[in-house]
Write an enzyme that holds these catalytic residues in place. Sequence first.
Site, mmCIF file in Angstrom:
data_model
loop_
_atom_site.group_PDB
_atom_site.id
_atom_site.type_symbol
_atom_site.label_atom_id
_atom_site.label_comp_id
_atom_site.label_asym_id
_atom_site.label_seq_id
_atom_site.Cartn_x
_atom_site.Cartn_y
_atom_site.Cartn_z
ATOM 1 N N ASP A 289 0.992 -1.405 0.020
ATOM 2 C CA ASP A 289 -0.218 0.048 0.004
ATOM 3 C C ASP A 289 0.842 1.196 -0.121
ATOM 4 O O ASP A 289 2.156 1.117 0.020
ATOM 5 C CB ASP A 289 -0.746 0.070 1.181
HETATM 6 C C1 GLC Z 1 -4.373 4.181 -0.298
HETATM 7 C C2 GLC Z 1 -5.395 2.887 0.232
HETATM 8 C C3 GLC Z 1 -5.406 1.736 -0.619
HETATM 9 C C4 GLC Z 1 -5.352 2.347 -2.246
HETATM 10 C C5 GLC Z 1 -3.936 3.147 -2.570
HETATM 11 C C6 GLC Z 1 -3.765 3.860 -3.810
HETATM 12 O O1 GLC Z 1 -3.651 4.680 0.929
HETATM 13 O O2 GLC Z 1 -4.911 2.424 1.569
HETATM 14 O O3 GLC Z 1 -6.604 1.091 -0.627
HETATM 15 O O4 GLC Z 1 -5.470 1.506 -3.015
HETATM 16 O O5 GLC Z 1 -3.544 3.858 -1.375
HETATM 17 O O6 GLC Z 1 -4.551 4.872 -3.838
#
Ligand code: GLC
Length: 742
Positions: A289
């Site tokens: 993430d």
């Molecule tokens: C965010 C979220 C995740 C998302 C990623 C990209 O922080 O936690 O669910 O897919 O970043 O946007």
Amino acid sequence: MKRSKLVFIGIVMVLILTQACTQNKPNATNDLDRKVDSVLSLMTLEEKIGQMTLFTSDMDQTGAFIRKEYEEDIKSGRAGAIFNAYGVAYTRKLQEMAVNNTRLGIPLIFGYDVIHGHRTIFPVPLAEAASWDLTAIEEAARIAAIEASAEGLHWTFAPMCDISRDPRWGRIVEGAGEDVYLASEIARARVRGFQGEGIGSLNSVVACVKHYAAYGAPQAGRDYHSVDMSERTLRETFLPPYKAALDEGALTVMTSFNDLNGIPATASKYLMTEILRDEWGFEGFVVTDYTSIMELMFHGVAGDTLEASRLSIEAGVDMDMQAGFYQKALPQLVRNGKVSEELINTAVRRILKVKFMLGLFEDPFRFCSEEREKTLVMSADNLEAARDMARKSAVLLKNENNLLPLSKDLKTIAVIGPMADAQRDMIGSWSAAGDWTKSITLLTGIREAVSQSRIIHAMGCTTDGTDMKGFKEAVDAARQADVVVLALGENYWMSGEAASRADIGLPGVQQELADEILKTGKPIVVVLFTGRPLTINKLQQHAQSILLGWFPGTMGGSALADILFGDFNPSGRLPVTFPAHVGQVPNHYDMRNTGRPFDANNKYTSKYLDVPNEPLYEFGFGLGYTTFEWSELSVNQTSMSEQDSVKVSIQVTNSGLMTGTETVQLYIHDPVASVARPVKQLKKFMQLTLEPGQTGVAEFYINSLDLSFFRADMSFGTEKGNYMIMVGPSSNTIRSAKIELI
Ligand code: GLC
């Protein structure tokens, strides 16, 4: 001809030659592996690490900071994947940068958070879960995939498979609620929808199972907080939906921000290799993430970039989202012998394999079709599907004296409250490329449904302000009306990421507004917009009717009006418990019985002094405009062996005046086992849509897998003895029968 084109032709020649000379090699795996290995053999270490690097474009912002140099990263081969970039023209531009400027011309993969629709926005995922309609949920993901791929996207960061039993946690909105079985079935449906006709089809996108693992159980419901749980709870409650999504073929996994029992997921070899690869056989790639590798330093398990990167690659993480740590540290770690280049090769193989499966090596621009973008996005059919899902997601929580459905001949309707005409809020959080200016509000939906009636609109107050000056106008509007529709709830940003609330009551002075409107004595229908369970005890006590609309998507207002005026009989059922007080949290239906189960006549039993144990609304609950009569439960045999199955059936009759859909829920309880078991667990469900007077039969087959659990020694399986089978329209309204496993 551009240099990179020559190299690209070179790759193709290598592929053909490799194919020819390895054709009969006994150890040759398959064509795809050969192609991947051929490209890998041409790559420098830096080029390999570039493929392991994902950066955001500045088209959307889904995290703390945006790196402006992403176009330079692409041209230099320092990034092999880009997210938050969509649209044929823009993705083509970035793809040309990669293909025409890098030495090998390896194409980019484009990812985005297409969570509940791309341009046509469906109800938020928790709302979709309330439909219990797996076909409709799959269709919603299918449409999202078609629209996303039509705009140049290859990969969505969905489905979010985090079980959550804590409504304080804002991201409860993104999942499928508290139940393992329902969430697992929904995870499967969403993967089928996204990956549809198979990866490589122009209408499919690669799914990403997130946030692995147990992100939905943060301490105190506070986002990003630590997660501590037993192995049994992890394996019995939190892991199954991720596994279900992977069993359905999802090709990527995203690590979660949280630590699990002190080990951050991104650094957890136990999660990323021992379970994911060794136990589950997952062959796709793992992406972190947002900046999670860098965050290992905040967690306190890594002292610097090198350590954080080494921990992550050794845990089994293939791609670094937005930290840029792999790009900085891995070359040095490999050259210093701290990290084996074989680990890099393994990660790059997994990533290249997905790009080959998408057909991007054959044609990096195959998803860049202006024609598809023009014809497939926000089509009338897509919008109708979103309206249908919004109807099916709404849950009727109360309907005293059958106030609903409202007559279309009403002379005057007052539509009051901060959510009455809240266009941006309709599409909720994580609404991607959704255009909120196109969403239909409740006010608009009502106006369109009853164009002959006089509609008076008054906001009364904002969602979270303290100003009550608007109350007078609202009360005046109510006094003129035959019925009041009171639109209350949260703003879209009050749930979703970084949106935990310690108090899950109505924000602001909305309850005070409701109190003033209630004093008018007019019939009141509350329509509730929210991304989480709310403690709406006073509304439950005093309002005649309450319809939970969640955040219903682009067509939400029209769908809710369909329900309010009887063009659709509400069939939603709660996928998550609504607690009576935040102090009860976690309060989920499948708790264990304890040694002192609550007894009103015995002080020394499990309870509170100040609030009840019971929730405000239980898991599986929902009302409708018709009535259903249920027969007794019948089983075709009262005992079964491991190899056997028992047929359970029940008849349901629509005894009312409107066609309606009933969700027949089957729960199981093991009253005596080597470990204390939940008082009930959902194991099957099916929906019966019945005309007035029609009787349907719900039939289920229970087998030994349905009776299996993690026993005292953590082995998974059954134990002989009695089991209770419970069937009904909700977790608290059941008929039961006993069977014995012999
Ligand atoms: C965010 C979220 C995740 C998302 C990623 C990209 O922080 O936690 O669910 O897919 O970043 O946007």
